[in-house]
Write a protein that holds these residues in place. Structure first.
Motif, PDB file in Angstrom:
ATOM      1  N   PRO A  26       0.833  -1.212   0.000  1.00 30.74           N
ATOM      2  CA  PRO A  26       0.000   0.000   0.000  1.00 30.74           C
ATOM      3  C   PRO A  26       0.867   1.262   0.000  1.00 30.74           C
ATOM      4  CG  PRO A  26      -0.615  -1.509   1.781  1.00 30.74           C
ATOM      5  CD  PRO A  26       0.698  -1.974   1.253  1.00 30.74           C
ATOM      6  N   LEU A  27       0.515   2.204  -0.846  1.00 32.84           N
ATOM      7  CA  LEU A  27       1.182   3.497  -0.856  1.00 32.84           C
ATOM      8  C   LEU A  27       0.550   4.421   0.175  1.00 32.84           C
ATOM      9  CD1 LEU A  27       1.436   4.103  -4.720  1.00 32.84           C
ATOM     10  CD2 LEU A  27       3.232   3.250  -3.205  1.00 32.84           C
ATOM     11  N   THR A  28       1.332   5.350   0.660  1.00 34.84           N
ATOM     12  CA  THR A  28       0.787   6.353   1.569  1.00 34.84           C
ATOM     13  C   THR A  28      -0.047   7.354   0.780  1.00 34.84           C
ATOM     14  OG1 THR A  28       2.662   7.857   1.327  1.00 34.84           O
ATOM     15  CG2 THR A  28       2.851   6.116   3.004  1.00 34.84           C
ATOM     16  N   GLU A  29      -0.900   8.063   1.456  1.00 36.31           N
ATOM     17  CA  GLU A  29      -1.707   9.084   0.781  1.00 36.31           C
ATOM     18  C   GLU A  29      -0.830  10.153   0.152  1.00 36.31           C
ATOM     19  OE1 GLU A  29      -4.943   9.002   0.152  1.00 36.31           O
ATOM     20  OE2 GLU A  29      -4.837   7.003   1.055  1.00 36.31           O
ATOM     21  N   GLN A  30       0.297  10.454   0.785  1.00 32.33           N
ATOM     22  CA  GLN A  30       1.220  11.434   0.222  1.00 32.33           C
ATOM     23  C   GLN A  30       1.816  10.930  -1.096  1.00 32.33           C
ATOM     24  OE1 GLN A  30       4.396  12.598   2.835  1.00 32.33           O
ATOM     25  NE2 GLN A  30       5.171  14.182   1.462  1.00 32.33           N
ATOM     26  N   ASP A  31       2.183   9.636  -1.124  1.00 30.96           N
ATOM     27  CA  ASP A  31       2.715   9.056  -2.360  1.00 30.96           C
ATOM     28  C   ASP A  31       1.695   9.150  -3.488  1.00 30.96           C
ATOM     29  OD1 ASP A  31       5.123   8.325  -1.193  1.00 30.96           O
ATOM     30  OD2 ASP A  31       4.407   6.330  -0.619  1.00 30.96           O
ATOM     31  N   LYS A  32       0.435   8.899  -3.174  1.00 33.22           N
ATOM     32  CA  LYS A  32      -0.599   8.860  -4.201  1.00 33.22           C
ATOM     33  C   LYS A  32      -0.829  10.213  -4.866  1.00 33.22           C
ATOM     34  CE  LYS A  32      -3.147   5.021  -2.100  1.00 33.22           C
ATOM     35  NZ  LYS A  32      -4.433   4.570  -1.493  1.00 33.22           N
ATOM     36  N   GLN A  33      -0.463  11.297  -4.181  1.00 34.35           N
ATOM     37  CA  GLN A  33      -0.684  12.636  -4.734  1.00 34.35           C
ATOM     38  C   GLN A  33       0.194  12.913  -5.948  1.00 34.35           C
ATOM     39  OE1 GLN A  33      -0.185  15.565  -1.664  1.00 34.35           O
ATOM     40  NE2 GLN A  33      -1.675  14.607  -0.286  1.00 34.35           N
ATOM     41  N   TYR A  34       1.275  12.160  -6.081  1.00 35.09           N
ATOM     42  CA  TYR A  34       2.251  12.471  -7.125  1.00 35.09           C
ATOM     43  C   TYR A  34       2.326  11.409  -8.216  1.00 35.09           C
ATOM     44  CZ  TYR A  34       3.654  15.722  -3.498  1.00 35.09           C
ATOM     45  OH  TYR A  34       3.654  16.705  -2.550  1.00 35.09           O
ATOM     46  N   LEU A  35       1.306  10.571  -8.305  1.00 36.27           N
ATOM     47  CA  LEU A  35       1.332   9.511  -9.305  1.00 36.27           C
ATOM     48  C   LEU A  35       0.970  10.060 -10.676  1.00 36.27           C
ATOM     49  CD1 LEU A  35      -0.285   6.474  -7.477  1.00 36.27           C
ATOM     50  CD2 LEU A  35       2.090   7.175  -7.584  1.00 36.27           C
TER      51      LEU A  35
END
Length: 353
Positions: free
Chosen positions: A171-180
């Protein structure tokens, strides 16, 4: 203990479940410094390019002979002491020093194909099963199919060894998901792998046509013209295709997906189900073949490829995503490539006594 691996699968496919399986075994053999050598053709395989084998340990063959060599027994004349031979895809050796292992992943050709393709495949599989000292199957369902199609094989020569799932999926963190990259605001269903007729890709398109709130992301080989036409006619502007992507990128796609859609009529195992569970992504799949073994009580299993049933499954996922996510983590923890490797190594050691 000496082992020889036939890496022909890397030349038969650019990516896929068998390539993943084979590479996970190889990397651990190399890690543990097992006495192992390899035969290999030129390839464009994504998975094979992710690790290195010393050139001195590989015997290369010309790709122009691939069509014929895949059906011939390998002489392996340099192997003059007892060794274990394991082919990645249904080849045998006629070297008398060899103890032979083969892995049977599925019975797709027996169940879904006709003509020359089916005939050649069955001939090759029959030959390798006759020569094998041990047959590894990747699920209990595949073992059942093996005994159905080849009832003369003694059951004590069959080992069920489950596939695993890579630690590349998490699982990615919510912060990681912002930059996909390449992810929009609309939810999407993720379709991964082959689009052969038994995989129900056309059904997937029909389902998306009836679910206008979802897009479809497709991971796999280049789309055929016929498939592109179907996508344009039914869900124009609501699909994206991804080819030759890394596990890092694939993990991103899993993480952002509403769900993995896996409507296959038959699977020998079903690695994408485990990858989705490791990433925390729910899935919906047909309840058949080996899929219940892999799925456990995680995800949503549907009884038939009917649009109404799959729409109900999507609604269920929407209402129960957190619970399905936790069940998926627990189910995926039951499978690992390390376990698969250690059990396979035990087979080799038994043959080397």
């Amino acid at each position: 203990m000496r082992v020889h691996y036939d890496n022909i699968v890397f030349s038969l496919q650019k990516a896929g479940g068998i390539s993943t399986y084979w590479s996970e075994l190889i990397t651990r053999l190399l890690r543990d410094e097992i006495d192992v050598s390899f035969d290999e053709f030129n390839h464009q395989n994504i998975v094979r390019s992710s690790f290195t084998i010393k050139a001195d340990d590989i015997t290369f063959s010309n790709n122009r002979t691939l069509l014929f060599e895949r059906f011939k027994a390998m002489p392996l004349k340099n192997q003059n002491v007892p060794f274990v031979f394991h082919s990645s895809y249904h080849r045998i050796t006629n070297n008398p020093n060899a103890s032979q292992v083969t892995t049977v992943h599925d019975f797709v050709h027996e169940k879904f194909y006709k003509g020359i393709r089916r005939g050649l495949h069955l001939m090759q599989k029959k030959k390798v099963l006759k020569a094998a000292d041990y047959v590894i199957t990747v699920s209990e369902n595949t073992k059942k199919d093996l005994l159905q199609f080849h009832p003369s094989i003694p059951e004590d020569r069959i080992k069920v060894i489950y596939n695993g799932v890579s630690t590349d999926f998490y699982p990615l963190t919510e912060q990681d998901k912002q930059y996909l990259p390449e992810t929009g605001s609309r939810p999407y269903l993720l379709y991964i792998g082959s689009r052969e007729h038994y995989k129900n890709f056309e059904f997937t398109i029909r389902l998306l046509r009836e679910c206008p709130d979802f897009d479809l992301y497709i991971v796999g080989s280049p789309l055929l013209k016929k498939e592109i036409n179907q996508l344009v006619q039914n869900i124009q502007g609501r699909w994206k295709h991804f080819n030759h992507i890394t596990n890092f990128r694939l993990n991103q796609l899993y993480n952002m997906a509403f769900a993995l859609i896996y409507p296959s009529n038959y699977e020998g195992f079903g690695i994408p189900l485990l990858e989705a569970m490791k990433a925390g992504t729910p899935f919906l799949a047909l309840r058949n073949s080996s899929i219940p073994e892999v799925a456990g009580d995680a995800g949503v299993l549907v009884e038939a490829a009917e649009v109404g049933l799959f729409k109900d499954a999507l609604n269920y996922i929407s209402d129960n995503s957190a619970t399905l996510k936790e069940k998926g983590f627990a189910q995926a923890d039951k499978f690992s490539w390390e376990n698969c490797y250690q059990q396979t190594l035990s087979v080799y050691k038994e043959l080397s006594l």
